[in-house]
Scaffold this motif. Structure first.
Motif, PDB file in Angstrom:
ATOM      1  N   ILE A  94     -17.139  50.301   4.677  1.00 41.76           N
ATOM      2  CA  ILE A  94     -16.983  50.072   6.390  1.00 41.76           C
ATOM      3  C   ILE A  94     -17.880  49.386   6.706  1.00 41.76           C
ATOM      4  O   ILE A  94     -18.088  48.348   7.016  1.00 41.76           O
ATOM      5  CB  ILE A  94     -16.549  51.522   7.390  1.00 41.76           C
ATOM      6  CG1 ILE A  94     -15.958  50.215   7.686  1.00 41.76           C
ATOM      7  CG2 ILE A  94     -17.222  52.411   7.673  1.00 41.76           C
ATOM      8  CD1 ILE A  94     -15.071  51.622   8.383  1.00 41.76           C
ATOM      9  N   LEU A  95     -19.095  49.544   5.784  1.00 43.85           N
ATOM     10  CA  LEU A  95     -20.695  49.277   6.506  1.00 43.85           C
ATOM     11  C   LEU A  95     -21.216  47.699   6.163  1.00 43.85           C
ATOM     12  O   LEU A  95     -21.757  47.527   7.719  1.00 43.85           O
ATOM     13  CB  LEU A  95     -21.885  49.877   4.990  1.00 43.85           C
ATOM     14  CG  LEU A  95     -22.217  51.591   5.057  1.00 43.85           C
ATOM     15  CD1 LEU A  95     -22.657  51.817   4.477  1.00 43.85           C
ATOM     16  CD2 LEU A  95     -22.391  52.230   7.076  1.00 43.85           C
ATOM     17  N   PRO A  96     -20.262  46.940   5.286  1.00 44.51           N
ATOM     18  CA  PRO A  96     -20.255  45.388   5.369  1.00 44.51           C
ATOM     19  C   PRO A  96     -19.696  45.065   6.700  1.00 44.51           C
ATOM     20  O   PRO A  96     -20.212  44.189   8.105  1.00 44.51           O
ATOM     21  CB  PRO A  96     -19.253  45.002   4.613  1.00 44.51           C
ATOM     22  CG  PRO A  96     -19.263  46.024   3.582  1.00 44.51           C
ATOM     23  CD  PRO A  96     -19.518  47.501   4.132  1.00 44.51           C
ATOM     24  N   LEU A  97     -18.823  45.798   7.429  1.00 47.32           N
ATOM     25  CA  LEU A  97     -17.673  45.354   8.828  1.00 47.32           C
ATOM     26  C   LEU A  97     -18.536  46.196  10.477  1.00 47.32           C
ATOM     27  O   LEU A  97     -18.896  45.118  10.955  1.00 47.32           O
ATOM     28  CB  LEU A  97     -16.674  46.625   8.974  1.00 47.32           C
ATOM     29  CG  LEU A  97     -15.934  46.477   9.990  1.00 47.32           C
ATOM     30  CD1 LEU A  97     -15.437  44.776  10.526  1.00 47.32           C
ATOM     31  CD2 LEU A  97     -14.731  46.992  10.337  1.00 47.32           C
ATOM     32  N   LEU A  98     -20.094  46.977   9.979  1.00 48.12           N
ATOM     33  CA  LEU A  98     -21.218  47.149  10.997  1.00 48.12           C
ATOM     34  C   LEU A  98     -21.782  45.714  10.746  1.00 48.12           C
ATOM     35  O   LEU A  98     -22.494  45.565  12.077  1.00 48.12           O
ATOM     36  CB  LEU A  98     -21.678  48.172  10.479  1.00 48.12           C
ATOM     37  CG  LEU A  98     -21.037  49.726  10.418  1.00 48.12           C
ATOM     38  CD1 LEU A  98     -22.108  50.671   9.967  1.00 48.12           C
ATOM     39  CD2 LEU A  98     -20.742  49.575  11.836  1.00 48.12           C
ATOM     40  N   ASP A  99     -21.623  44.921   9.624  1.00 44.47           N
ATOM     41  CA  ASP A  99     -22.391  44.110  10.342  1.00 44.47           C
ATOM     42  C   ASP A  99     -21.620  42.859  10.771  1.00 44.47           C
ATOM     43  O   ASP A  99     -23.037  41.569  11.229  1.00 44.47           O
ATOM     44  CB  ASP A  99     -22.872  43.560   8.120  1.00 44.47           C
ATOM     45  CG  ASP A  99     -24.351  44.216   7.348  1.00 44.47           C
ATOM     46  OD1 ASP A  99     -24.954  44.992   7.986  1.00 44.47           O
ATOM     47  OD2 ASP A  99     -24.137  44.052   6.406  1.00 44.47           O
ATOM     48  N   TRP A 100     -20.545  42.758  10.993  1.00 49.42           N
ATOM     49  CA  TRP A 100     -20.343  41.763  11.631  1.00 49.42           C
ATOM     50  C   TRP A 100     -20.162  42.205  12.895  1.00 49.42           C
ATOM     51  O   TRP A 100     -19.849  41.819  14.069  1.00 49.42           O
ATOM     52  CB  TRP A 100     -18.940  41.778  11.123  1.00 49.42           C
ATOM     53  CG  TRP A 100     -18.493  41.540   9.652  1.00 49.42           C
ATOM     54  CD1 TRP A 100     -19.655  41.150   8.748  1.00 49.42           C
ATOM     55  CD2 TRP A 100     -17.358  41.294   8.740  1.00 49.42           C
ATOM     56  NE1 TRP A 100     -18.778  40.722   7.579  1.00 49.42           N
ATOM     57  CE2 TRP A 100     -17.654  40.889   7.324  1.00 49.42           C
ATOM     58  CE3 TRP A 100     -15.987  42.021   9.172  1.00 49.42           C
ATOM     59  CZ2 TRP A 100     -17.234  41.027   6.509  1.00 49.42           C
ATOM     60  CZ3 TRP A 100     -15.109  41.869   7.822  1.00 49.42           C
ATOM     61  CH2 TRP A 100     -15.859  41.663   6.596  1.00 49.42           C
ATOM     62  N   LEU A 101     -20.842  43.199  13.343  1.00 46.11           N
ATOM     63  CA  LEU A 101     -20.825  43.633  15.093  1.00 46.11           C
ATOM     64  C   LEU A 101     -21.257  41.944  15.740  1.00 46.11           C
ATOM     65  O   LEU A 101     -20.190  42.182  16.760  1.00 46.11           O
ATOM     66  CB  LEU A 101     -21.013  44.652  15.507  1.00 46.11           C
ATOM     67  CG  LEU A 101     -20.664  45.689  14.855  1.00 46.11           C
ATOM     68  CD1 LEU A 101     -21.358  47.000  15.573  1.00 46.11           C
ATOM     69  CD2 LEU A 101     -18.759  46.053  15.803  1.00 46.11           C
ATOM     70  N   PRO A 102     -22.089  41.687  15.238  1.00 49.95           N
ATOM     71  CA  PRO A 102     -22.376  40.547  15.977  1.00 49.95           C
ATOM     72  C   PRO A 102     -21.480  39.215  16.102  1.00 49.95           C
ATOM     73  O   PRO A 102     -21.406  38.468  17.418  1.00 49.95           O
ATOM     74  CB  PRO A 102     -23.859  39.733  15.584  1.00 49.95           C
ATOM     75  CG  PRO A 102     -24.185  40.819  14.874  1.00 49.95           C
ATOM     76  CD  PRO A 102     -23.173  42.348  14.162  1.00 49.95           C
TER      77      PRO A 102
END
Length: 189
Positions: A94-102
């Motif tokens: 799931i960590l890559p999804l955190l990078d998509w927050l912007p």
């Protein structure tokens, strides 16, 4: 004049009703010319967001605006996030999804994380023109989004320990209305 897409205007209006303030008055205080719905409009600029949050926090009579916005915005705005989460077998996925927050929330949001053996450290800043923008409520909304993403993926409540650079925007009893605090910080209202 503020250009805002109809979807975001509708969502902001719904959140303002839940919080008990007049969104039209807030937007007109920011720009006396008012606002217009523009289908092609993407995100509000960071300065406008900062002003909306500052006024919304002051004028909210019921729920705390940053928490309500965090609970609704990203999950109504990007339903694909739910599909991605259901396909993630572990927290590391799931960590890559955190990078998509912007991309989900605001292009001027800077998000980064570090992982060690036992913790995930998640940091956020809102910047404009390479300057740190003071918008603590927006950062709190981002933390709500991050917590909801993690809880949805894990299928259970997630205890967070949060350190903020700013002072609390509400009294602790206002942050816990309706639910017990499950961690040192709880975005739920």
């Amino acid at each position: 004049m503020i250009a805002i897409n109809p979807y975001d205007l509708s969502l902001m209006a719904r959140v303002s009703v839940l919080c008990g303030f007049d969104l039209d008055a807030v937007l007109r205080d920011i720009d006396p010319e008012g606002y217009e719905c523009v289908d092609a409009a993407e995100y509000l600029d960071a300065q406008t967001i900062s002003q909306v949050y500052a006024l919304a926090i002051i004028r909210s009579k019921r729920d705390y605006y940053p928490f309500v916005m965090g609970n609704y915005f990203a999950f109504d705005h990007v339903p694909e996030a739910g599909a991605f989460l259901s396909s993630c077998p572990s927290l590391r996925h799931i960590l890559p999804l955190l990078d998509w927050l912007p991309l989900i929330m605001q292009r001027e949001l800077l998000v980064w994380h570090e992982v060690d053996a036992q913790h995930v450290h998640f940091m956020m800043e809102l910047r404009t023109d390479n300057q740190l923008l003071d918008c603590p409520g927006y950062i709190e909304s981002g933390l709500v989004v991050a917590q909801r993403l993690l809880e949805q993926m894990m299928g259970q409540p997630v205890a967070l320990e949060v350190t903020l650079r700013h002072q609390p925007q509400t009294r602790s009893e206002e942050r816990r209305v309706g639910k017990e605090c499950r961690s040192r910080w709880s975005p739920y209202h």
